[in-house]
Design an enzyme around this catalytic site. Structure first.
Site, PDB file in Angstrom:
ATOM      1  N   HIS A  88      37.088  47.579  39.928  1.00  0.00           N
ATOM      2  CA  HIS A  88      37.106  46.102  39.944  1.00  0.00           C
ATOM      3  C   HIS A  88      37.362  45.555  38.541  1.00  0.00           C
ATOM      4  O   HIS A  88      36.429  45.296  37.787  1.00  0.00           O
ATOM      5  CB  HIS A  88      35.758  45.618  40.479  1.00  0.00           C
ATOM      6  CG  HIS A  88      35.674  44.142  40.712  1.00  0.00           C
ATOM      7  ND1 HIS A  88      34.788  43.578  41.595  1.00  0.00           N
ATOM      8  CD2 HIS A  88      36.359  43.089  40.173  1.00  0.00           C
ATOM      9  CE1 HIS A  88      34.918  42.258  41.587  1.00  0.00           C
ATOM     10  NE2 HIS A  88      35.870  41.938  40.722  1.00  0.00           N
ATOM     11  N   HIS A  90      39.945  42.718  36.178  1.00  0.00           N
ATOM     12  CA  HIS A  90      40.935  41.642  36.146  1.00  0.00           C
ATOM     13  C   HIS A  90      41.742  41.799  34.856  1.00  0.00           C
ATOM     14  O   HIS A  90      41.233  41.545  33.771  1.00  0.00           O
ATOM     15  CB  HIS A  90      40.242  40.278  36.155  1.00  0.00           C
ATOM     16  CG  HIS A  90      39.435  40.027  37.400  1.00  0.00           C
ATOM     17  ND1 HIS A  90      39.971  39.441  38.527  1.00  0.00           N
ATOM     18  CD2 HIS A  90      38.149  40.307  37.701  1.00  0.00           C
ATOM     19  CE1 HIS A  90      39.034  39.359  39.468  1.00  0.00           C
ATOM     20  NE2 HIS A  90      37.912  39.881  38.982  1.00  0.00           N
ATOM     21  N   PHE A  91      42.990  42.231  34.997  1.00  0.00           N
ATOM     22  CA  PHE A  91      43.839  42.390  33.813  1.00  0.00           C
ATOM     23  C   PHE A  91      44.752  41.165  33.611  1.00  0.00           C
ATOM     24  O   PHE A  91      45.582  41.157  32.709  1.00  0.00           O
ATOM     25  CB  PHE A  91      44.653  43.686  33.899  1.00  0.00           C
ATOM     26  CG  PHE A  91      43.856  44.934  33.554  1.00  0.00           C
ATOM     27  CD1 PHE A  91      42.542  44.853  33.123  1.00  0.00           C
ATOM     28  CD2 PHE A  91      44.437  46.196  33.645  1.00  0.00           C
ATOM     29  CE1 PHE A  91      41.801  45.997  32.795  1.00  0.00           C
ATOM     30  CE2 PHE A  91      43.709  47.345  33.320  1.00  0.00           C
ATOM     31  CZ  PHE A  91      42.406  47.244  32.906  1.00  0.00           C
ATOM     32  N   ASN A 122      43.882  38.221  41.771  1.00  0.00           N
ATOM     33  CA  ASN A 122      43.878  36.751  41.603  1.00  0.00           C
ATOM     34  C   ASN A 122      44.668  36.360  40.351  1.00  0.00           C
ATOM     35  O   ASN A 122      44.217  35.597  39.514  1.00  0.00           O
ATOM     36  CB  ASN A 122      42.450  36.187  41.563  1.00  0.00           C
ATOM     37  CG  ASN A 122      41.600  36.778  40.451  1.00  0.00           C
ATOM     38  OD1 ASN A 122      41.947  37.814  39.895  1.00  0.00           O
ATOM     39  ND2 ASN A 122      40.509  36.124  40.122  1.00  0.00           N
ATOM     40  N   ASP A 179      39.517  38.943  45.977  1.00  0.00           N
ATOM     41  CA  ASP A 179      38.453  38.738  44.981  1.00  0.00           C
ATOM     42  C   ASP A 179      38.694  37.508  44.118  1.00  0.00           C
ATOM     43  O   ASP A 179      39.798  37.246  43.670  1.00  0.00           O
ATOM     44  CB  ASP A 179      38.306  39.954  44.065  1.00  0.00           C
ATOM     45  CG  ASP A 179      37.219  39.697  43.019  1.00  0.00           C
ATOM     46  OD1 ASP A 179      36.154  39.187  43.397  1.00  0.00           O
ATOM     47  OD2 ASP A 179      37.455  39.980  41.839  1.00  0.00           O
ATOM     48  N   HIS A 259      30.216  43.049  43.244  1.00  0.00           N
ATOM     49  CA  HIS A 259      29.265  42.425  42.310  1.00  0.00           C
ATOM     50  C   HIS A 259      28.065  41.763  42.991  1.00  0.00           C
ATOM     51  O   HIS A 259      27.847  40.563  42.919  1.00  0.00           O
ATOM     52  CB  HIS A 259      29.962  41.426  41.390  1.00  0.00           C
ATOM     53  CG  HIS A 259      31.021  40.569  42.020  1.00  0.00           C
ATOM     54  ND1 HIS A 259      30.837  39.909  43.201  1.00  0.00           N
ATOM     55  CD2 HIS A 259      32.274  40.261  41.610  1.00  0.00           C
ATOM     56  CE1 HIS A 259      31.940  39.245  43.491  1.00  0.00           C
ATOM     57  NE2 HIS A 259      32.826  39.450  42.548  1.00  0.00           N
ATOM     58  N   ASN A 311      30.734  34.516  38.514  1.00  0.00           N
ATOM     59  CA  ASN A 311      30.561  34.378  39.967  1.00  0.00           C
ATOM     60  C   ASN A 311      30.478  35.750  40.618  1.00  0.00           C
ATOM     61  O   ASN A 311      31.398  36.543  40.403  1.00  0.00           O
ATOM     62  CB  ASN A 311      31.743  33.644  40.600  1.00  0.00           C
ATOM     63  CG  ASN A 311      31.970  32.278  40.004  1.00  0.00           C
ATOM     64  OD1 ASN A 311      31.097  31.688  39.388  1.00  0.00           O
ATOM     65  ND2 ASN A 311      33.195  31.787  40.171  1.00  0.00           N
ATOM     66  N   ASP A 338      33.823  44.204  36.945  1.00  0.00           N
ATOM     67  CA  ASP A 338      34.375  42.857  37.138  1.00  0.00           C
ATOM     68  C   ASP A 338      34.875  42.309  35.794  1.00  0.00           C
ATOM     69  O   ASP A 338      34.734  41.116  35.509  1.00  0.00           O
ATOM     70  CB  ASP A 338      33.326  41.926  37.776  1.00  0.00           C
ATOM     71  CG  ASP A 338      33.903  40.586  38.209  1.00  0.00           C
ATOM     72  OD1 ASP A 338      35.139  40.438  38.255  1.00  0.00           O
ATOM     73  OD2 ASP A 338      33.095  39.678  38.495  1.00  0.00           O
ATOM     74  N   HIS A 342      38.580  35.820  29.412  1.00  0.00           N
ATOM     75  CA  HIS A 342      38.988  34.424  29.247  1.00  0.00           C
ATOM     76  C   HIS A 342      39.102  34.138  27.754  1.00  0.00           C
ATOM     77  O   HIS A 342      38.422  34.769  26.950  1.00  0.00           O
ATOM     78  CB  HIS A 342      37.958  33.470  29.862  1.00  0.00           C
ATOM     79  CG  HIS A 342      37.860  33.554  31.348  1.00  0.00           C
ATOM     80  ND1 HIS A 342      38.885  33.169  32.188  1.00  0.00           N
ATOM     81  CD2 HIS A 342      36.863  33.996  32.161  1.00  0.00           C
ATOM     82  CE1 HIS A 342      38.511  33.365  33.448  1.00  0.00           C
ATOM     83  NE2 HIS A 342      37.295  33.867  33.456  1.00  0.00           N
TER      84      HIS A 342
HETATM   85 ZN   LIG Z   1      34.645  38.553  42.336  1.00  0.00          ZN
END
Ligand SMILES: [Zn+2]
Length: 456
Positions: A88, A90-91, A122, A179, A259, A311, A338, A342
């Protein structure tokens, strides 16, 4: 990213405490990695006997004379795990390269001991077509680690129409997820489960019903109240977990609750797992815990502000303890970061306007050791299952074990060492863990027999 000289024929790691999720604690071993696989595993000293050279290329390394072009790493004092897997991450690629991209995300992963990651979808655009899946997989091939990707469950993550599952699997997607958002429509969720089950694929779920969220990223509790907010209720998660366990059981689809944040959700999953065990049926309900959810509570918002906003949110001490108990008794079978980068500008906004999410790849192993292994909640083999083997098994990745013939993905770390997380190699530094002094520094990350990270 650092790569060993490609002319090297292989790697010999000597006298290393070798821990496998599947086979348990193997004790002190010599590991020979050649041609991208684990070629030999022998009791310590057996393979090292053949090495005579003292040509030092690095304090702990030698290049062997007797084994032509073999890099030798003295593993004395180090622990070898199967290369860590994070199911899990996010790249932010495609579309949000100011936060992270596949190359920098993979660099942070390698530094944290990860040799395989599964990217969430996402992104901008979403990862919902075979073309985008092929593009991100291709670009991941240049990073030195194994970069896998999800496909979204629904087109555009709009929760309405399913993606072309066959085409997405054909293109290389290893799981389905929206996700960032739940699959709110029950009929869509049911259809997705039916279709995924037919294809033997799991659906990974962000369980948070927005009907129970006033402001995202902060628990509906004492700290929110202090800040004049209502926050995100635990009901948001509990209700969706309850619904989706039922749908998964009825359709035979494997699901992962991502998560996990609330004690009640842990208990729902425990009951489902126990029911399957009692019936002698295959486990369908899986769960991930993040290092922040088992290390921190909502109090962290007071100290770290938006760097403790995610979240689902950090909740109460009783939730943190329930997550730890869930990890101990295997209700929760995976640890996932996760990792959610940012920019500083975004995180500098006032609390309710800043985006949710924190980075985590570089500190995941350290927090797992600190919160779970050192207090004797998990053994090292149990941790190797949760950080590698279980995700490989569920998502069908060729990874997750230290055994002859397996891919030469090995993480070497120092159980007696400490390090301070002063600098990140991610593009973003939105983490509450910066400047903490932590255990278990990663010394080497080896993927496909090549050193992709070393602590210098
Ligand atoms: Zn998530």
């Amino acid at each position: 990213m650092f790569h060993e000289d490609v002319k090297l024929r292989g790697l010999l790691i000597t006298n290393v405490h070798t821990v496998d999720g599947k086979k348990g604690d193997l004790g002190l071993r010599d590991l020979l990695l050649t041609d991208g696989i684990i070629a030999q595993i022998a009791p310590a000293g057996k393979l090292a006997l053949h090495v005579t050279s003292t040509k030092t290329s690095y304090p702990q390394e030698q290049v062997s004379d007797s084994h032509e072009n073999l890099l030798v790493i003295d593993g004395t004092g180090l622990t070898a795990f199967p290369g860590l897997i994070d199911p899990h991450v996010h790249f932010r690629d495609p579309g949000q390269a100011e936060k992270e991209d596949i190359t920098t995300g993979a660099r942070a992963a390698a530094r944290g001991g990860f040799t395989s990651v599964i990217m969430m979808g996402n992104t901008v655009p979403r990862i919902d077509t075979p073309d985008i899946i092929r593009d991100v997989i291709n670009r991941g091939k240049n990073t030195g680690i194994n970069v896998y990707t999800c496909a979204n469950v629904t087109k555009g993550m709009e929760g309405k129409e399913l993606v072309d599952m066959d085409a997405c699997i054909e293109a290389g997607a290893v799981l389905f997820t929206d996700d960032g958002l739940p699959v709110r429509d029950e009929a869509v969720m049911r259809l997705a489960c039916e279709e995924a089950a037919k294809r033997g694929k799991a659906i990974s779920l962000h369980e948070e019903d927005s009907a129970f969220v006033t402001e995202a990223g902060i628990n509906a509790g004492a700290i929110a109240k202090e800040m004049g907010l209502t926050g995100a209720s635990r009901e948001a998660e509990i209700r969706m977990v309850e619904r989706d366990i039922k749908i998964a059981e009825e359709t035979g689809c494997a699901i992962t609750v991502q998560h996990i944040s609330a004690a009640e959700s842990v208990e729902l999953i425990r009951q489902a797992v126990q029911k399957a065990e009692a019936a002698g049926t295959k486990r369908l309900i899986h769960a991930e815990a993040t290092p922040h959810h088992f290390s921190l509570t909502e109090d962290a918002v007071r100290i770290h502000g938006t760097c403790a906003k995610m979240n689902p949110p950090l909740r109460e001490e009783r939730d943190r303890l329930a997550i730890i108990e869930g990890l101990r008794d295997n209700t929760i079978d995976m640890i996932a970061t996760d990792h959610a980068p940012h920019t500083p500008e975004e995180k500098a906004r006032e609390f309710t306007k800043a985006p949710s999410g924190i980075t985590g790849l570089e500190t995941s192993l350290a927090y797992a050791v600190k919160e779970l292994v050192q207090p004797h909640i998990l053994t090292l083999p149990a941790l190797a299952c949760k950080m590698s083997y279980n995700a490989a098994l569920l998502y069908g990745l060729d990874a997750g074990t230290i055994e002859v013939g397996a891919p030469a993905d090995v993480t070497l770390f120092d159980m007696n060492g400490t390090w301070t997380f002063d600098e990140t190699v991610s593009k973003s530094s939105n983490t509450p863990f910066l400047h903490e002094t932590l255990p278990a520094p990663v010394r080497y990350t080896i993927c496909g027999g090549r050193v992709v990270y070393r602590d210098t």
